[in-house]
Write a protein that holds these residues in place. Structure first.
Motif, PDB file in Angstrom:
ATOM      1  N   PRO A   1       0.831  -1.213   0.000  1.00 36.44           N
ATOM      2  CA  PRO A   1       0.000   0.000   0.000  1.00 36.44           C
ATOM      3  C   PRO A   1       0.861   1.257   0.000  1.00 36.44           C
ATOM      4  CG  PRO A   1       0.032  -0.999   2.184  1.00 36.44           C
ATOM      5  CD  PRO A   1       0.736  -1.959   1.275  1.00 36.44           C
TER       6      PRO A   1
ATOM      7  N   THR B   1       0.852   6.681   3.535  1.00 36.63           N
ATOM      8  CA  THR B   1       0.144   7.953   3.609  1.00 36.63           C
ATOM      9  C   THR B   1       0.823   8.895   4.609  1.00 36.63           C
ATOM     10  OG1 THR B   1      -1.346   6.899   5.198  1.00 36.63           O
ATOM     11  CG2 THR B   1      -2.072   7.011   2.907  1.00 36.63           C
TER      12      THR B   1
ATOM     13  N   PRO C   1      -4.058   2.179   3.987  1.00 36.58           N
ATOM     14  CA  PRO C   1      -5.226   2.139   3.082  1.00 36.58           C
ATOM     15  C   PRO C   1      -6.453   2.824   3.663  1.00 36.58           C
ATOM     16  CG  PRO C   1      -4.180  -0.022   3.209  1.00 36.58           C
ATOM     17  CD  PRO C   1      -3.560   0.832   4.273  1.00 36.58           C
ATOM     18  N   PHE C   2      -6.609   2.751   4.984  1.00 36.42           N
ATOM     19  CA  PHE C   2      -7.748   3.405   5.623  1.00 36.42           C
ATOM     20  C   PHE C   2      -7.643   4.918   5.483  1.00 36.42           C
ATOM     21  CE2 PHE C   2     -10.233   5.141   9.065  1.00 36.42           C
ATOM     22  CZ  PHE C   2     -11.358   4.334   9.091  1.00 36.42           C
ATOM     23  N   GLU C   3      -6.456   5.460   5.731  1.00 40.26           N
ATOM     24  CA  GLU C   3      -6.280   6.907   5.583  1.00 40.26           C
ATOM     25  C   GLU C   3      -6.456   7.346   4.141  1.00 40.26           C
ATOM     26  OE1 GLU C   3      -3.015  10.507   6.150  1.00 40.26           O
ATOM     27  OE2 GLU C   3      -2.474   8.467   6.726  1.00 40.26           O
ATOM     28  N   GLU C   4      -5.945   6.545   3.210  1.00 37.23           N
ATOM     29  CA  GLU C   4      -6.075   6.900   1.804  1.00 37.23           C
ATOM     30  C   GLU C   4      -7.538   6.939   1.371  1.00 37.23           C
ATOM     31  OE1 GLU C   4      -3.757   5.913  -2.350  1.00 37.23           O
ATOM     32  OE2 GLU C   4      -3.805   4.386  -0.779  1.00 37.23           O
ATOM     33  N   ALA C   5      -8.360   6.084   1.950  1.00 37.54           N
ATOM     34  CA  ALA C   5      -9.769   6.023   1.574  1.00 37.54           C
ATOM     35  C   ALA C   5     -10.624   7.044   2.313  1.00 37.54           C
ATOM     36  CB  ALA C   5     -10.312   4.620   1.818  1.00 37.54           C
ATOM     37  N   PHE C   6     -10.308   7.336   3.581  1.00 40.25           N
ATOM     38  CA  PHE C   6     -11.207   8.150   4.407  1.00 40.25           C
ATOM     39  C   PHE C   6     -10.566   9.397   4.990  1.00 40.25           C
ATOM     40  CE2 PHE C   6     -12.624   3.725   4.643  1.00 40.25           C
ATOM     41  CZ  PHE C   6     -13.908   3.859   4.145  1.00 40.25           C
TER      42      PHE C   6
ATOM     43  N   VAL D   1     -14.831  -1.810   5.990  1.00 39.72           N
ATOM     44  CA  VAL D   1     -14.652  -0.671   5.088  1.00 39.72           C
ATOM     45  C   VAL D   1     -14.115  -1.081   3.727  1.00 39.72           C
ATOM     46  CG1 VAL D   1     -14.348   0.944   6.984  1.00 39.72           C
ATOM     47  CG2 VAL D   1     -12.349  -0.183   6.018  1.00 39.72           C
ATOM     48  N   PHE D   2     -13.532  -2.281   3.630  1.00 36.74           N
ATOM     49  CA  PHE D   2     -13.030  -2.764   2.343  1.00 36.74           C
ATOM     50  C   PHE D   2     -13.680  -4.104   2.018  1.00 36.74           C
ATOM     51  CE2 PHE D   2      -9.516  -0.142   4.025  1.00 36.74           C
ATOM     52  CZ  PHE D   2      -9.470   0.814   3.028  1.00 36.74           C
TER      53      PHE D   2
ATOM     54  N   ARG E   1     -12.425  -7.158  -0.478  1.00 37.20           N
ATOM     55  CA  ARG E   1     -10.995  -7.138  -0.746  1.00 37.20           C
ATOM     56  C   ARG E   1     -10.308  -8.247   0.047  1.00 37.20           C
ATOM     57  NH1 ARG E   1      -7.517  -1.642  -0.326  1.00 37.20           N
ATOM     58  NH2 ARG E   1      -9.243  -0.972  -1.675  1.00 37.20           N
TER      59      ARG E   1
ATOM     60  N   THR F   1     -19.743   3.627   8.506  1.00 40.40           N
ATOM     61  CA  THR F   1     -20.352   3.263   7.224  1.00 40.40           C
ATOM     62  C   THR F   1     -21.852   3.026   7.345  1.00 40.40           C
ATOM     63  OG1 THR F   1     -19.789   0.928   7.637  1.00 40.40           O
ATOM     64  CG2 THR F   1     -18.209   2.239   6.369  1.00 40.40           C
TER      65      THR F   1
END
Length: 240
Positions: free
Chosen positions: A6, A9, A89-94, A144-145, A148, A203
């Protein structure tokens, strides 16, 4: 399936640098200057001296320190790697705000679990470590994913997210058993559950809020404009 790391971030990068620097700083100060920084910042969970908590700030600082011993070096490296894999990945998405909130949820859940367990299983050594942040990120991942998969590194085996979480809980329970330390499982399992709960809350389906200005307009009298009068040039008249 091709494995891909990933993206690192910005917020996670700062967090990893902070945790690594804290481990080095605490080790140097404690060993060289003989200042008990670790004991000040780690969470005391032994109530034999009559104190419920050692210091008021310890539930907020315990995650930033590790015991200054050689065995902690591997623990720190694995924890930083897990935070990178799941929080980035969590920071990149949210975004960074949600990422920091997720980390805070894991920290609070781990502290509450440790304090609760201390009433039935006191521990002489204080608890510490950022594994609760990694655990909360891990627990949020399946929600959240959705759909995946997680690659079991370095074996490169793809796993469904919930399967990976169950395996992670099993490994944590085994480590807790081998170390004869129930705090390992209690804190990480609580952080995983808190991360899952936070993700479900984040969510959840939301109903759109109505505009208060429109509500105020609708709450007034219902007025209509009607054409009337002797001829078409007369002004409109307002009827209530």
């Amino acid at each position: 399936m091709q494995f891909r790391f990933p993206r690192l971030t910005p917020t996670v990068k700062k967090l990893l640098i902070f945790l690594g620097a804290m481990f080095v700083a605490v080790s140097v100060v404690q060993i060289v200057a003989d200042v008990p920084v670790f004991q000040w910042l780690a969470l005391r969970v032994s109530f034999t001296d009559g104190q419920l908590l050692g210091l008021a700030w310890q539930p907020l600082t315990y995650w930033a320190v590790e015991p200054p011993v050689p065995g902690s070096l591997l623990n720190v490296a694995l924890t930083l790697l897990m935070i990178y894999f799941f929080l980035s990945p969590f920071e990149e998405a949210f975004g960074p705000k949600r990422a920091l909130q997720l980390a805070g949820v894991g920290i609070v859940a781990g502290a509450l679990a440790a304090v609760a367990l201390a009433f039935v299983w006191p521990r002489a050594m204080p608890v510490s470590g950022a594994s609760v942040i990694a655990a909360a990120s891990f627990g949020a991942f399946p929600t959240v994913f959705r759909g995946r998969e997680i690659i079991l590194f370095p074996l490169m085996i793809p796993l469904k997210a919930w399967t990976a979480v169950l395996i992670g809980l099993g490994i944590t329970a085994l480590m807790s058993l081998l170390n004869r330390d129930p705090y390992i499982f209690a804190m990480d399992a609580s952080a995983i559950g808190a991360g899952f709960g936070f993700a479900k809350w984040m969510t959840r389906p939301r109903t759109p809020k109505s505009d208060p200005k429109k509500r105020r307009r609708r709450s007034g009298p219902d007025l209509k404009v009607l054409r009337g009068g002797a001829d078409d040039d007369d002004r409109p008249r307002w009827l209530n």
